[in-house]
Scaffold this motif. Structure first.
Motif, PDB file in Angstrom:
ATOM      1  N   LYS A  14       6.039  13.080  -0.553  1.00 26.22           N
ATOM      2  CA  LYS A  14       5.092  13.997  -1.194  1.00 26.22           C
ATOM      3  C   LYS A  14       4.626  13.440  -2.543  1.00 26.22           C
ATOM      4  N   ALA A  15       5.533  12.795  -3.255  1.00 22.46           N
ATOM      5  CA  ALA A  15       5.160  12.199  -4.534  1.00 22.46           C
ATOM      6  C   ALA A  15       4.089  11.131  -4.351  1.00 22.46           C
ATOM      7  N   VAL A  16       4.268  10.285  -3.351  1.00 23.03           N
ATOM      8  CA  VAL A  16       3.301   9.212  -3.096  1.00 23.03           C
ATOM      9  C   VAL A  16       1.945   9.801  -2.712  1.00 23.03           C
ATOM     10  N   ALA A  17       1.954  10.893  -1.955  1.00 18.82           N
ATOM     11  CA  ALA A  17       0.692  11.535  -1.569  1.00 18.82           C
ATOM     12  C   ALA A  17      -0.039  12.058  -2.813  1.00 18.82           C
ATOM     13  N   GLN A  18       0.700  12.648  -3.741  1.00 22.54           N
ATOM     14  CA  GLN A  18       0.085  13.134  -4.976  1.00 22.54           C
ATOM     15  C   GLN A  18      -0.443  11.972  -5.820  1.00 22.54           C
ATOM     16  N   LEU A  19       0.321  10.902  -5.878  1.00 21.90           N
ATOM     17  CA  LEU A  19      -0.106   9.744  -6.654  1.00 21.90           C
ATOM     18  C   LEU A  19      -1.413   9.160  -6.119  1.00 21.90           C
ATOM     19  N   ALA A  75      -2.568  15.989 -10.746  1.00 21.69           N
ATOM     20  CA  ALA A  75      -1.979  15.202  -9.658  1.00 21.69           C
ATOM     21  C   ALA A  75      -0.824  14.348 -10.167  1.00 21.69           C
ATOM     22  N   MET A  76      -0.978  13.791 -11.371  1.00 18.15           N
ATOM     23  CA  MET A  76       0.099  12.995 -11.935  1.00 18.15           C
ATOM     24  C   MET A  76       1.315  13.856 -12.258  1.00 18.15           C
ATOM     25  N   ASP A  77       1.073  15.060 -12.744  1.00 13.25           N
ATOM     26  CA  ASP A  77       2.183  15.979 -12.988  1.00 13.25           C
ATOM     27  C   ASP A  77       2.908  16.296 -11.679  1.00 13.25           C
ATOM     28  N   ALA A  78       2.139  16.539 -10.620  1.00 10.87           N
ATOM     29  CA  ALA A  78       2.744  16.841  -9.317  1.00 10.87           C
ATOM     30  C   ALA A  78       3.527  15.648  -8.785  1.00 10.87           C
ATOM     31  N   PHE A  79       2.981  14.444  -8.975  1.00  4.70           N
ATOM     32  CA  PHE A  79       3.700  13.229  -8.573  1.00  4.70           C
ATOM     33  C   PHE A  79       5.057  13.157  -9.264  1.00  4.70           C
ATOM     34  N   GLY A  80       5.061  13.362 -10.585  1.00  9.11           N
ATOM     35  CA  GLY A  80       6.307  13.290 -11.329  1.00  9.11           C
ATOM     36  C   GLY A  80       7.300  14.361 -10.920  1.00  9.11           C
ATOM     37  N   ARG A  81       6.795  15.560 -10.644  1.00  3.55           N
ATOM     38  CA  ARG A  81       7.688  16.644 -10.224  1.00  3.55           C
ATOM     39  C   ARG A  81       8.372  16.323  -8.893  1.00  3.55           C
ATOM     40  N   ASP A 127       0.837  -1.192   0.000  1.00  7.49           N
ATOM     41  CA  ASP A 127       0.000   0.000   0.000  1.00  7.49           C
ATOM     42  C   ASP A 127       0.869   1.239   0.000  1.00  7.49           C
ATOM     43  N   MET A 128       0.277   2.372  -0.391  1.00 12.11           N
ATOM     44  CA  MET A 128       1.075   3.581  -0.599  1.00 12.11           C
ATOM     45  C   MET A 128       1.677   4.105   0.684  1.00 12.11           C
ATOM     46  N   ARG A 129       1.009   3.919   1.770  1.00  9.65           N
ATOM     47  CA  ARG A 129       1.593   4.387   3.029  1.00  9.65           C
ATOM     48  C   ARG A 129       2.849   3.590   3.353  1.00  9.65           C
ATOM     49  N   GLY A 130       2.863   2.329   2.996  1.00 13.38           N
ATOM     50  CA  GLY A 130       4.038   1.514   3.261  1.00 13.38           C
ATOM     51  C   GLY A 130       5.202   1.835   2.362  1.00 13.38           C
ATOM     52  N   ALA A 131       4.908   2.406   1.188  1.00 13.41           N
ATOM     53  CA  ALA A 131       5.995   2.687   0.246  1.00 13.41           C
ATOM     54  C   ALA A 131       6.877   3.821   0.723  1.00 13.41           C
ATOM     55  N   ALA A 144      -1.294   1.422  -8.912  1.00 12.98           N
ATOM     56  CA  ALA A 144      -0.163   2.360  -8.867  1.00 12.98           C
ATOM     57  C   ALA A 144       1.178   1.649  -8.747  1.00 12.98           C
ATOM     58  N   GLY A 145       1.184   0.326  -8.702  1.00 12.91           N
ATOM     59  CA  GLY A 145       2.411  -0.409  -8.413  1.00 12.91           C
ATOM     60  C   GLY A 145       3.566  -0.096  -9.338  1.00 12.91           C
ATOM     61  N   GLY A 146       3.315  -0.029 -10.655  1.00 10.04           N
ATOM     62  CA  GLY A 146       4.399   0.255 -11.580  1.00 10.04           C
ATOM     63  C   GLY A 146       4.996   1.632 -11.381  1.00 10.04           C
ATOM     64  N   LEU A 147       4.149   2.621 -11.135  1.00 12.42           N
ATOM     65  CA  LEU A 147       4.646   3.979 -10.893  1.00 12.42           C
ATOM     66  C   LEU A 147       5.452   4.058  -9.608  1.00 12.42           C
ATOM     67  N   LEU A 148       4.979   3.397  -8.564  1.00  7.41           N
ATOM     68  CA  LEU A 148       5.723   3.383  -7.309  1.00  7.41           C
ATOM     69  C   LEU A 148       7.078   2.705  -7.478  1.00  7.41           C
TER      70      LEU A 148
END
Length: 380
Positions: free
Chosen positions: A350-355, A253-259, A17-21, A365-369
Motif C-alpha cells: 500500500k505504501a508503494v501504491a501511495q508513493l 500522498a507522501m503522508d499516506a506513503f509514510g504512514r 520499478d515500483m511494481r517490482g519493489a 523514488a529510489g531513495g524512498l523505496l
C-alpha cells in the motif's frame, strides 16, 4: 558539505520499478526469520545505509546546534540521550539513532524535485520530535535500556527525562520558526498536528494496557500503531514534499506513503521486540513480553481462536523470565508472528501504491523505496 547534502536522497542504484519493489519486500518480510541476515547484505540495504550515513552527516550539525541552545540541565539530559555525552558530561562517540525519519524528509524532497539542502532544518525538527517521544515512551514503559545504554530516566530521574522531552518538542517548532524557507510555516503546522496525534495515540495505548487481554482488538492496536509510528513517518515524508514545493495532493500522498511504511515498520519492530537479538536491539531478550506489552503479534495470537492462543492467555501478561520462551513459542504457534510479517508486507504494498501517486518516476523514488524496504528488512 553542500555537495554531500545535495546527494542525500539520491539512490546510487535504482530499486527497480515500483511494481517490482512490492514482491521483493513481501518475500523478505513474510519470511523475516530467514531473510533478515541476507537483507543486511543486499544491495537495497547497502543503498539505504549509505543514504542514512549521508543524512546523519547533513543533519547532525543542525541537531547539535539546536541542542546546544537548550538550558544547561535540559541540554545535559538530551546530549546523554543522543549518545553525545556520558552522564557526567564527558564527550561520548555514540550514534544518535538510525536517522530514518530525517532520511525520509531529505529523500522525499529530492524525489519531488527539491533540494535536500534546503530541507535540513525540517529533517532536524522531525528528529527532535522523534526523540521527544522516545524520552517520554521510556518513562511511560519503564524501559531501562535504549541504544545499548541506560535510558535517560534511569540516569537523571523521571522529571528530568520528561522535561527534556518537552524541551525537544518546543525546540523542534523553534527550529522551524527560525527557518527562512517559504515552506517552514506549513511544516511547523504539520509537525504540531502530528504531535497532537502522537499524544492521542500514546493516550489510547496507555488505556489499552489497562484493559485485560480479552478486551483489546487488533483494529485498536493497528490504530495506535498508525498514530504513534505511522503519523511521524508520514509527517517526515510530507515535510520533504512541502520543502520541495509540492502541491496538496502530492503532500497528502507522501503522508499516506509514510504512514503505511510506518505501520510496516511497527509490525516488524513488534516482531523484533519478541524474537530480536539483544546484541542488535540493545534490549534484553523478550523485553516486550516481560513488560506485558499488547504488541501486534501478541494481540493477533490472543485473538486467533487457537489452542496456542489460549495457552498464551493463561500466561499473559504476568510473565516471569522463565515464561518468556513459552510465551514466544505460543505466539508463533498461534500465528501471531506470521500474521505480523504478512501484514507488514501488505502495508508495504500500500505504501508503494501511495508513493507512485506522488512520484510516478521509479528512478526518482529510489531513495524512498530503499528506506521503506530497509525498515522492514531488518535482521532479528
Amino acid at each position: 558539505m553542500s555537495e554531500r547534502l545535495l546527494a542525500v536522497g539520491e539512490a546510487p542504484h535504482t530499486v527497480g520499478d515500483m511494481r517490482g519493489a512490492v514482491p521483493q519486500a513481501r518475500g523478505a518480510v513474510h519470511d523475516g526469520r530467514a531473510a533478515g541476515a541476507e537483507a543486511d547484505l543486499g544491495a537495497g540495504s547497502q543503498e539505504a545505509a549509505a543514504l542514512l550515513d549521508r543524512t546523519r552527516e547533513a543533519v547532525e550539525p543542525e541537531l547539535r546546534r539546536a541542542v546546544d541552545s537548550l538550558p544547561g540541565t535540559m541540554r545535559r539530559v538530551v546530549a546523554y540521550h543522543f549518545g553525545w555525552e556520558y552522564a557526567d558530561g564527558r564527550p561520548a562517540s555514540g550514534q544518535s539513532g538510525k536517522a530514518i525519519r530525517p532520511g525520509l524528509v531529505l529523500a522525499a524532497a529530492r524525489a519531488l524535485g527539491g533540494s535536500p539542502t534546503a530541507a535540513v532544518k525540517g529533517a532536524a525538527a522531525v528528529e527532535l520530535v522523534h526523540n521527544f517521544t522516545l524520552l517520554h515512551d521510556d518513562v511511560i514503559d519503564r524501559d531501562s535500556t535504549r541504544r545499548h545504554r541506560p535510558t535517560a530516566w534511569t540516569v537523571f530521574g523521571d522529571a528530568d527525562a520528561i522535561l527534556a522531552g518537552d524541551a525537544l518538542q518546543a525546540l523542534a517548532l523553534r527550529v522551524l520558526a527560525d527557518d527562512q524557507h517559504p515552506a517552514a510555516g506549513r511544516a511547523a503546522a504539520w509537525v504540531a498536528s502530528c504531535v497532537m496525534e502522537l499524544c492521542e495515540g500514546q493516550h489510547v495505548d496507555t488505556a489499552l494496557e489497562e484493559r485485560s487481554c480479552d478486551q483489546v482488538t487488533l483494529d485498536e492496536c493497528l490504530g495506535v500503531a498508525e498514530a504513534k509510528t505511522g503519523a511521524l513517518l508520514g509527517c517526515a515524508c510530507a515535510l520533504g514534499a512541502l520543502y520541495a514545493g509540492a502541491g496538496f495532493d502530492e503532500v497528502e500522498a507522501m503522508d499516506a506513503f509514510g504512514r503505511e511504511a510506518g505501520l510496516a515498520f511497527q509490525l516488524i519492530d513488534d516482531v523484533i521486540g519478541i524474537w530480536g537479538d539483544p546484541a542488535r536491539t540493545g534490549k534484553p531478550v523478550g523485553a516486550d513480553l516481560l513488560a506485558g506489552k499488547k504488541s501486534l503479534p501478541v494481540v493477533a495470537a490472543l485473538t486467533s481462536g487457537t489452542a496456542a492462543g489460549e495457552e498464551l492467555a493463561e500466561l499473559y501478561p504476568r510473565l516471569g523470565p522463565a515464561d518468556v520462551g513459552k510465551a514466544a513459542d505460543a505466539i508463533d504457534r498461534a500465528g501471531g508472528r506470521d500474521w505480523a510479517q504478512a501484514q507488514a508486507a501488505d502495508r508495504m504494498a500500500k505504501a508503494v501504491a501511495q508513493l507512485s501517486r506522488a512520484v510516478p518516476d521509479p528512478e526518482a523514488a529510489g531513495g524512498l523505496l530503499a528506506l521503506a524496504e530497509f525498515v522492514t528488512r531488518r535482521s532479528f
